[in-house]
Scaffold this motif. Structure first.
Motif, PDB file in Angstrom:
ATOM      1  N   ARG A  70       0.832  -1.194   0.000  1.00 49.64           N
ATOM      2  CA  ARG A  70       0.000   0.000   0.000  1.00 49.64           C
ATOM      3  C   ARG A  70       0.874   1.253   0.000  1.00 49.64           C
ATOM      4  O   ARG A  70       1.764   1.403   0.852  1.00 49.64           O
ATOM      5  N   SER A  78      -4.851  -4.963  -1.270  1.00 49.84           N
ATOM      6  CA  SER A  78      -5.981  -4.126  -0.878  1.00 49.84           C
ATOM      7  C   SER A  78      -6.450  -3.286  -2.063  1.00 49.84           C
ATOM      8  O   SER A  78      -5.912  -3.374  -3.164  1.00 49.84           O
ATOM      9  N   GLY A 132      -3.507  -2.868  10.020  1.00 51.16           N
ATOM     10  CA  GLY A 132      -4.354  -2.090   9.136  1.00 51.16           C
ATOM     11  C   GLY A 132      -4.522  -0.664   9.621  1.00 51.16           C
ATOM     12  O   GLY A 132      -4.175  -0.340  10.752  1.00 51.16           O
TER      13      GLY A 132
END
Length: 224
Positions: free
Chosen positions: A35, A60, A222
């Motif tokens: 990410r 993701s 997360g």
């Protein structure tokens, strides 16, 4: 420990220094995330035209798109397992230092909760390679020792835990804590009889970080 090694004396630099050194030949290697918002410096990521990603987390909705190399293996226990695999097949004559083996072995330990979660044959093969390279389990254990303040912080998180549907423990704290402390607290919650999943939530700047553990699965970090 790495900074005490002569080879690593000038290895650790700031994002600003890296930005000044980067040019068209630079290969930026991103590990343990896919990410863009979780990298050390997003500006550096945007500047570099060649990027390699080594990661074991599930992909993701937000991910690094411009990749020259994408080594993505969600079934691996950890990024350290994947790096150990690369080292084994990169060059037969390659020798890594014992301190490097310690660090990689420690990464596997923390992501598998001491070889109890998401541990496969490849995980043990990577661990065996690192042991042969000089990884010392006693030295690795020392890396996870907490000072008194860290220990108190971990148990303060556990004291905030609430049960949800009898099998899930959720601990929410209103102040920033270290990621390792949060992960250790989530691990500790799994030792409670009947708990198979745990969540620790804490603020970090303007976002909420979630550290989760589940019996038989890997850990999750997360951001909400």
């Amino acid at each position: 420990r790495l900074r005490r090694e002569p080879e690593y004396k000038n290895a650790f630099i700031t994002p600003q220094e890296a930005m000044l050194q980067a040019d068209s030949r630079t290969l930026l290697v991103v590990v343990d995330t896919n990410r863009p918002e979780q990298v050390e410096d997003q500006s550096l990521l945007q500047t570099c035209t060649r990027v390699a990603v080594i990661d074991h987390h599930r992909r993701s909705s937000s991910y690094i798109e411009k990749m020259a190399l994408n080594f993505h293996e969600p079934y691996a226990s950890s990024a350290c397992e994947m790096v150990a695999e690369i080292l084994q097949y990169f060059d037969e004559g390659l020798k890594i230092k014992a301190v490097e083996a310690d660090c990689l072995y420690a990464g596997i330990i923390i992501d598998t909760n001491n070889f109890t979660s998401k541990t496969g044959v490849r995980t043990f093969e990577a661990a065996a390679f690192l042991r042969r390279a000089g990884a010392d389990t006693a030295e690795v254990k020392k890396l996870f020792q907490n000072d008194l303040a860290g220990t108190i912080a971990k148990y303060a998180i556990i004291q905030n835990a609430k049960l949800y549907r009898d099998q899930i423990a959720i601990a929410v704290v209103d102040h920033t804590v270290g990621r390792v402390t949060a992960a250790q607290a989530a691990d500790e919650l799994l030792n409670i009889i009947g708990i198979d999943t745990s969540f620790v939530l804490y603020p970090e700047g303007d976002r909420i970080v979630v550290s989760a553990r589940s019996i038989g699965d890997t850990n999750v970090q997360g951001i909400l």
